[in-house]
Design a protein around this motif. Sequence first.
Motif, PDB file in Angstrom:
ATOM      1  N   UNK A 149       0.911  -1.407  -0.259  1.00 29.35           N
ATOM      2  CA  UNK A 149      -0.012  -0.012   0.046  1.00 29.35           C
ATOM      3  C   UNK A 149       0.845   1.300  -0.074  1.00 29.35           C
ATOM      4  N   UNK A 150       1.876   1.469   0.827  1.00 28.37           N
ATOM      5  CA  UNK A 150       2.725   2.375   0.778  1.00 28.37           C
ATOM      6  C   UNK A 150       3.348   2.642  -0.439  1.00 28.37           C
ATOM      7  N   UNK A 151       3.891   1.687  -1.163  1.00 27.32           N
ATOM      8  CA  UNK A 151       4.308   1.855  -2.244  1.00 27.32           C
ATOM      9  C   UNK A 151       3.568   2.400  -3.416  1.00 27.32           C
ATOM     10  N   UNK A 152       2.200   1.738  -3.267  1.00 25.50           N
ATOM     11  CA  UNK A 152       1.149   2.320  -4.391  1.00 25.50           C
ATOM     12  C   UNK A 152       1.082   3.771  -4.098  1.00 25.50           C
ATOM     13  N   UNK A 153       1.053   4.130  -2.927  1.00 25.63           N
ATOM     14  CA  UNK A 153       0.393   5.586  -2.329  1.00 25.63           C
ATOM     15  C   UNK A 153       1.657   6.556  -2.200  1.00 25.63           C
ATOM     16  N   UNK A 154       3.039   6.027  -2.843  1.00 25.42           N
ATOM     17  CA  UNK A 154       4.026   6.962  -2.357  1.00 25.42           C
ATOM     18  C   UNK A 154       3.809   8.214  -3.461  1.00 25.42           C
ATOM     19  N   UNK A 155       4.333   9.399  -2.827  1.00 23.65           N
ATOM     20  CA  UNK A 155       4.145  10.550  -3.630  1.00 23.65           C
ATOM     21  C   UNK A 155       4.799  10.677  -4.708  1.00 23.65           C
ATOM     22  N   UNK A 156       3.998  11.176  -5.999  1.00 22.89           N
ATOM     23  CA  UNK A 156       4.524  11.125  -7.228  1.00 22.89           C
ATOM     24  C   UNK A 156       3.804  12.536  -7.913  1.00 22.89           C
ATOM     25  N   UNK A 157       4.480  13.252  -8.877  1.00 21.72           N
ATOM     26  CA  UNK A 157       3.767  14.241  -9.433  1.00 21.72           C
ATOM     27  C   UNK A 157       2.379  13.715 -10.010  1.00 21.72           C
ATOM     28  N   UNK A 158       2.341  12.540 -10.403  1.00 22.92           N
ATOM     29  CA  UNK A 158       1.016  11.997 -11.329  1.00 22.92           C
ATOM     30  C   UNK A 158       0.125  11.190 -10.204  1.00 22.92           C
ATOM     31  N   UNK A 159       0.622  11.492  -8.980  1.00 19.73           N
ATOM     32  CA  UNK A 159      -0.427  10.638  -8.179  1.00 19.73           C
ATOM     33  C   UNK A 159      -1.830  11.424  -8.083  1.00 19.73           C
ATOM     34  N   UNK A 160      -2.729  10.492  -8.249  1.00 21.33           N
ATOM     35  CA  UNK A 160      -4.074  10.993  -8.008  1.00 21.33           C
ATOM     36  C   UNK A 160      -4.869  10.744  -6.517  1.00 21.33           C
ATOM     37  N   UNK A 270      -4.714  -5.375 -20.842  1.00 18.11           N
ATOM     38  CA  UNK A 270      -5.035  -5.914 -22.153  1.00 18.11           C
ATOM     39  C   UNK A 270      -6.288  -5.359 -22.730  1.00 18.11           C
ATOM     40  N   UNK A 271      -7.403  -5.197 -22.005  1.00 16.62           N
ATOM     41  CA  UNK A 271      -8.669  -4.713 -22.492  1.00 16.62           C
ATOM     42  C   UNK A 271      -8.746  -3.015 -22.492  1.00 16.62           C
ATOM     43  N   UNK A 272      -7.881  -2.398 -21.560  1.00 11.68           N
ATOM     44  CA  UNK A 272      -8.100  -0.855 -21.703  1.00 11.68           C
ATOM     45  C   UNK A 272      -6.737  -0.071 -21.998  1.00 11.68           C
ATOM     46  N   UNK A 273      -5.767  -0.966 -22.128  1.00 14.39           N
ATOM     47  CA  UNK A 273      -4.454  -0.342 -22.321  1.00 14.39           C
ATOM     48  C   UNK A 273      -4.043   0.316 -21.256  1.00 14.39           C
ATOM     49  N   UNK A 274      -4.329   0.105 -19.944  1.00 14.63           N
ATOM     50  CA  UNK A 274      -3.942   0.880 -18.556  1.00 14.63           C
ATOM     51  C   UNK A 274      -2.509   0.083 -18.101  1.00 14.63           C
ATOM     52  N   UNK A 275      -1.372   0.735 -18.823  1.00 14.62           N
ATOM     53  CA  UNK A 275      -0.232   0.225 -18.351  1.00 14.62           C
ATOM     54  C   UNK A 275       0.153   0.408 -16.940  1.00 14.62           C
ATOM     55  N   UNK A 276       0.832  -0.467 -16.301  1.00 12.96           N
ATOM     56  CA  UNK A 276       1.315  -0.270 -14.859  1.00 12.96           C
ATOM     57  C   UNK A 276       2.907  -0.444 -14.918  1.00 12.96           C
ATOM     58  N   UNK A 277       3.307   0.285 -14.054  1.00 11.40           N
ATOM     59  CA  UNK A 277       4.883   0.151 -13.860  1.00 11.40           C
ATOM     60  C   UNK A 277       5.234  -0.939 -12.994  1.00 11.40           C
ATOM     61  N   UNK A 278       6.592  -1.317 -12.894  1.00 14.61           N
ATOM     62  CA  UNK A 278       7.265  -2.551 -12.212  1.00 14.61           C
ATOM     63  C   UNK A 278       6.694  -2.589 -10.398  1.00 14.61           C
ATOM     64  N   UNK A 279       6.681  -1.107 -10.120  1.00 11.25           N
ATOM     65  CA  UNK A 279       6.428  -0.758  -8.684  1.00 11.25           C
ATOM     66  C   UNK A 279       5.030  -1.106  -8.696  1.00 11.25           C
ATOM     67  N   UNK A 280       4.021  -0.669  -9.230  1.00 14.64           N
ATOM     68  CA  UNK A 280       2.295  -1.054  -9.072  1.00 14.64           C
ATOM     69  C   UNK A 280       2.282  -2.479  -9.274  1.00 14.64           C
ATOM     70  N   UNK A 281       2.928  -3.017 -10.158  1.00 19.44           N
ATOM     71  CA  UNK A 281       2.937  -4.586 -10.192  1.00 19.44           C
ATOM     72  C   UNK A 281       3.180  -5.365  -8.930  1.00 19.44           C
TER      73      UNK A 281
END
Length: 300
Positions: A149-160, A270-281
């Motif tokens: 969870x911490x990795x997912x929600x880490x502060x980034x410029x693009x974080x929503x 695959x279906x929506x083209x929503x690519x994730x980075x290795x940290x999200x995976x």
Amino acid sequence: MRSAPAPVSVSSAPSPGSSVPAPSRGRLAGVATMAGSGLSNQVGAAIGSLAFPVIGPIGVVAVRQYVAAIVLLAVGRPRLRDFTWAQWWPVLGLAVVFGTMNLSLYTAIDRIGLGLAVTLEFLGPLTIALAAARRRVDAFAAVIAAAGVVTLMRPQPSTDYVGMGLGLLAACCWASYILLNRTVGRRIPGAQGSATAAGISALTFLPIGVILVLHETPTAAAVGYAVVAGVLSSAVPYLADLFTLRRVPAQAFGLFMSVNPLLAALVGWIGLGQNLGWTEWASIGAIVAANALSILVRRG
């Protein structure tokens, strides 16, 4: 929405002309059904997201609530006149939680994508499971999940952060849904409680549907996407669970449920083209592994 009916025993006698025992075949059918149910749920959410540009997440959720109510009311057939206040209050709470859970999840999907939204929502049942445990392995699993969870929600410029917050709201709603559903299951027989909650939730979304139609007539495609989402993400999983929980152990069911975030990420990619980075995976994998570890050790 998921309601867990009581498991029933399966006869151990093999069917005529078959060398595979009935329980084995039943479990294989149950596993296949679980796979289909999980995939159906995530594909339904992905298809529903295609209607977001026209009717928005709230419109898709409204249609999904209508579909869920139709299916559950047909299955549960509640006798409302027989309900007491002790039965009504958890049903009303379940109705509020059900609508809020779906609305927050679909809005999160619109903002942060299917895989991350479903992963955050899954923290709800994972927290319930780990909070009730008292073993060291569960504490270790909780640490793994927290790291994800911490990795997912880490502060980034693009974080929503709004989208993340909505995903966590969906998680809180799912946890509340589990607790309320247990109360409803103890106090109301069969699926009457869940059916009533779905019906009430659908009624609260009825004005939204009317406003959408009057404000801007939805396209047939958008309505079709929303209906498909309702069928694949509500009707199919519910009916599949009725079948599955009679054929596989509850722990196996819980273990398979833990892969839903992974399925969501794959469908979104695959279906929506929503690519994730290795940290999200990696984060998704950590949260899935935490639940799987807790269940597998408990099973052993």
